[in-house]
Scaffold this motif. Structure first.
Motif, PDB file in Angstrom:
ATOM      1  N   ARG A 284    -115.317  52.963  85.188  1.00 41.47           N
ATOM      2  CA  ARG A 284    -116.676  53.311  84.784  1.00 41.47           C
ATOM      3  C   ARG A 284    -116.735  53.774  83.332  1.00 41.47           C
ATOM      4  N   LEU A 285    -115.597  54.127  82.760  1.00 47.44           N
ATOM      5  CA  LEU A 285    -115.610  54.840  81.490  1.00 47.44           C
ATOM      6  C   LEU A 285    -116.243  54.070  80.329  1.00 47.44           C
ATOM      7  N   PRO A 286    -115.983  52.766  80.140  1.00 50.32           N
ATOM      8  CA  PRO A 286    -116.646  52.094  79.010  1.00 50.32           C
ATOM      9  C   PRO A 286    -118.167  52.187  79.077  1.00 50.32           C
ATOM     10  N   VAL A 387    -119.067  64.490  73.447  1.00 51.27           N
ATOM     11  CA  VAL A 387    -118.609  64.188  74.804  1.00 51.27           C
ATOM     12  C   VAL A 387    -118.189  62.727  74.913  1.00 51.27           C
ATOM     13  N   GLY A 388    -118.972  61.833  74.315  1.00 53.17           N
ATOM     14  CA  GLY A 388    -118.621  60.421  74.345  1.00 53.17           C
ATOM     15  C   GLY A 388    -117.300  60.146  73.664  1.00 53.17           C
ATOM     16  N   ALA A 389    -117.076  60.774  72.496  1.00 53.99           N
ATOM     17  CA  ALA A 389    -115.810  60.584  71.787  1.00 53.99           C
ATOM     18  C   ALA A 389    -114.642  61.146  72.592  1.00 53.99           C
ATOM     19  N   ARG A 396    -108.393  56.013  76.361  1.00 56.98           N
ATOM     20  CA  ARG A 396    -107.297  55.337  75.658  1.00 56.98           C
ATOM     21  C   ARG A 396    -105.965  55.997  75.965  1.00 56.98           C
ATOM     22  N   LYS A 397    -105.944  57.321  76.012  1.00 54.11           N
ATOM     23  CA  LYS A 397    -104.700  58.045  76.257  1.00 54.11           C
ATOM     24  C   LYS A 397    -104.207  57.854  77.681  1.00 54.11           C
ATOM     25  N   ALA A 398    -105.149  57.793  78.619  1.00 56.16           N
ATOM     26  CA  ALA A 398    -104.773  57.686  80.024  1.00 56.16           C
ATOM     27  C   ALA A 398    -104.223  56.309  80.366  1.00 56.16           C
ATOM     28  N   GLY A 399    -104.698  55.285  79.673  1.00 56.25           N
ATOM     29  CA  GLY A 399    -104.235  53.940  79.988  1.00 56.25           C
ATOM     30  C   GLY A 399    -104.675  53.520  81.375  1.00 56.25           C
ATOM     31  N   ARG A 400    -103.735  53.170  82.191  1.00 55.64           N
ATOM     32  CA  ARG A 400    -104.028  52.692  83.534  1.00 55.64           C
ATOM     33  C   ARG A 400    -103.659  53.694  84.609  1.00 55.64           C
ATOM     34  N   ARG A 401    -103.454  54.947  84.273  1.00 59.76           N
ATOM     35  CA  ARG A 401    -103.050  55.910  85.291  1.00 59.76           C
ATOM     36  C   ARG A 401    -104.146  56.083  86.314  1.00 59.76           C
ATOM     37  N   PRO A 402    -103.869  55.904  87.634  1.00 58.69           N
ATOM     38  CA  PRO A 402    -104.909  55.990  88.665  1.00 58.69           C
ATOM     39  C   PRO A 402    -105.580  57.342  88.719  1.00 58.69           C
ATOM     40  N   ALA A 403    -104.855  58.408  88.424  1.00 58.79           N
ATOM     41  CA  ALA A 403    -105.428  59.749  88.570  1.00 58.79           C
ATOM     42  C   ALA A 403    -106.563  59.984  87.598  1.00 58.79           C
TER      43      ALA A 403
END
Length: 408
Positions: A284-286, A387-389, A396-403
């Motif tokens: 959902r983030l983008p 907040v958006g930034a 970007r930092k999280a990448g694909r981490r499910p958590a």
């Protein structure tokens, strides 16, 4: 989604929509007609629009345990009764202190309705339907705001505040048979239908993701539920003075009601669509980040003196960002709740958003008194962009981490 899964959400949403009529009306009428309510100073407007939310801060943690001791029907009936009393009181009781007491009662009613609604959505939703179901819930509530704000803005100009409050109070009575017919006379269950792993069953305040979501919810509620909603009618009055015909205050109230009505008229369709769109995306983030950045840019434009119709177009885009940001924020919060204790996290989330909504009008009118109305919207722009930034950086930092990503 099967109809059986949607029906409990639809029912609680319609009941909430009926109950919110008087509150929605007040946000349009009070900033313009505050003297008719027996108020002595403009700062009292900010307090009255905030106090119901401050009351909810200590009440929210009590609502979950309350629903384990009484039936859901009893809790919702109490909320409807309080909504009837408070809506009527706005037109027939005058003075700051008595209205403050009525706003506090409305705060108790909203605590019963809102937390019950969120938990109903979480009970009925799956991973692939959560965003859409939250959009449906928020969209149907918007119908109540549509009627309340439109009636408040238009009818207050035509027939007066007292008549508007009486009419909306009668309409709120319709909630009673609705509750008796459809809300079950059962005590709410406290367990989750899909238990999280043992390590995630307890909400952890130190969990970075949870704190990030809660902080974002507070900031967004300060902006949209607090400063923006409580000052919109004064902003419309300030920017459309030359375009309105005799009776500046009357025209401002009517125009604000129409603008708000447009937003709430598209909400029952747009909110579910945005929620379903986010359900279909890997994250959902983008969409969430884009909505926040759009909101920040638009809020920065609102204080600028533009041609009236161009400024009104900017205001409508601000309303669009309002719908998108709030729908996606609730969806992100529900994603986090699904991985921890649902009741505990959603109680914390509703309390946090109530805190933001409570201090928003106070901050808004305090800034307006010292620095002018435009300062409210420039501060709102900065907060939304920040907040958006932050979410963009976290994504970007999280990448694909499910958590962190998942459906978020």
């Amino acid at each position: 989604m099967p109809e059986s899964g949607r029906m409990p959400v639809i029912i609680i949403a319609w009941v909430t929509a009926i109950c919110i009529l008087g509150d929605s009306m007040l946000y349009i009428v009070l900033p313009v007609y505050w003297e008719q309510f027996g108020l002595d100073a403009l700062w009292q407007v900010g307090v009255l629009l905030s106090i119901n939310r401050f009351v909810r801060l200590p009440l929210n943690p009590l609502i979950g345990p309350l629903y384990r001791r009484i039936t859901k029907r009893s809790g919702v009936l109490i909320a409807v009764a309080l909504a009837i009393v408070t809506t009527w009181s706005y037109g027939f009781l005058h003075g700051f202190w008595v209205l403050a007491a009525m706003r506090a009662l409305w705060g108790a009613a909203w605590s019963l309705l809102r937390l019950g609604g969120y938990l109903t959505v979480l009970e009925c939703a799956s991973e692939r339907t959560r965003g859409g179901l939250l959009g449906t819930y928020n969209g149907l509530i918007g119908v109540g705001s549509l009627i309340g704000m439109l009636a408040g803005g238009v009818l207050a100009d035509i027939v007066g505040v007292r008549t508007v409050c009486a009419v909306l109070g009668v309409l709120t009575l319709a909630g009673i048979p609705f509750v008796l017919r459809y809300i079950p006379a059962t005590v709410s269950v406290s367990h989750d239908s899909s238990p999280a792993p043992e390590s995630e069953k307890t909400f952890q305040w130190r969990h970075r993701e949870a704190l990030f979501v809660l902080t974002s919810g507070i900031v967004i509620s300060i902006v949209y539920f607090g400063m923006y909603t409580s000052t919109m009618s004064r902003m419309v009055e300030e920017h459309t003075a030359d375009a309105l015909l005799p009776g500046l205050l009357i025209g401002a109230a009517t125009l604000t009601g129409i603008v708000q009505a447009i937003r709430w008229s598209w909400s029952p369709f747009l909110s579910p669509w945005i929620g379903r769109l986010s359900d279909r995306m890997p994250s959902r983030l983008p969409l969430f980040v884009g909505s926040l950045l759009l909101g920040g840019v638009i809020f920065a434009l609102l204080p600028i003196q533009l041609p009236v119709w161009l400024w009104l177009a900017v205001l409508l885009v601000a309303q669009l960002s309002n719908t998108a940001v709030l729908t996606l924020m609730d969806a992100v919060a529900s994603d986090t709740a699904s991985r921890t204790s649902k009741v505990a996290f959603m109680t914390a989330y509703t309390t946090g958003t109530d805190l933001g909504a409570a201090i928003g009008p106070f901050i808004g009118y305090a800034l307006a008194a010292q620095l002018g109305l435009g300062s409210i919207y420039w501060l709102s722009a900065v907060l939304l962009l920040a907040v958006g930034a932050a979410w963009a950086a976290a994504s970007r930092k999280a990448g694909r981490r499910p958590a962190v990503t998942g459906k978020m």
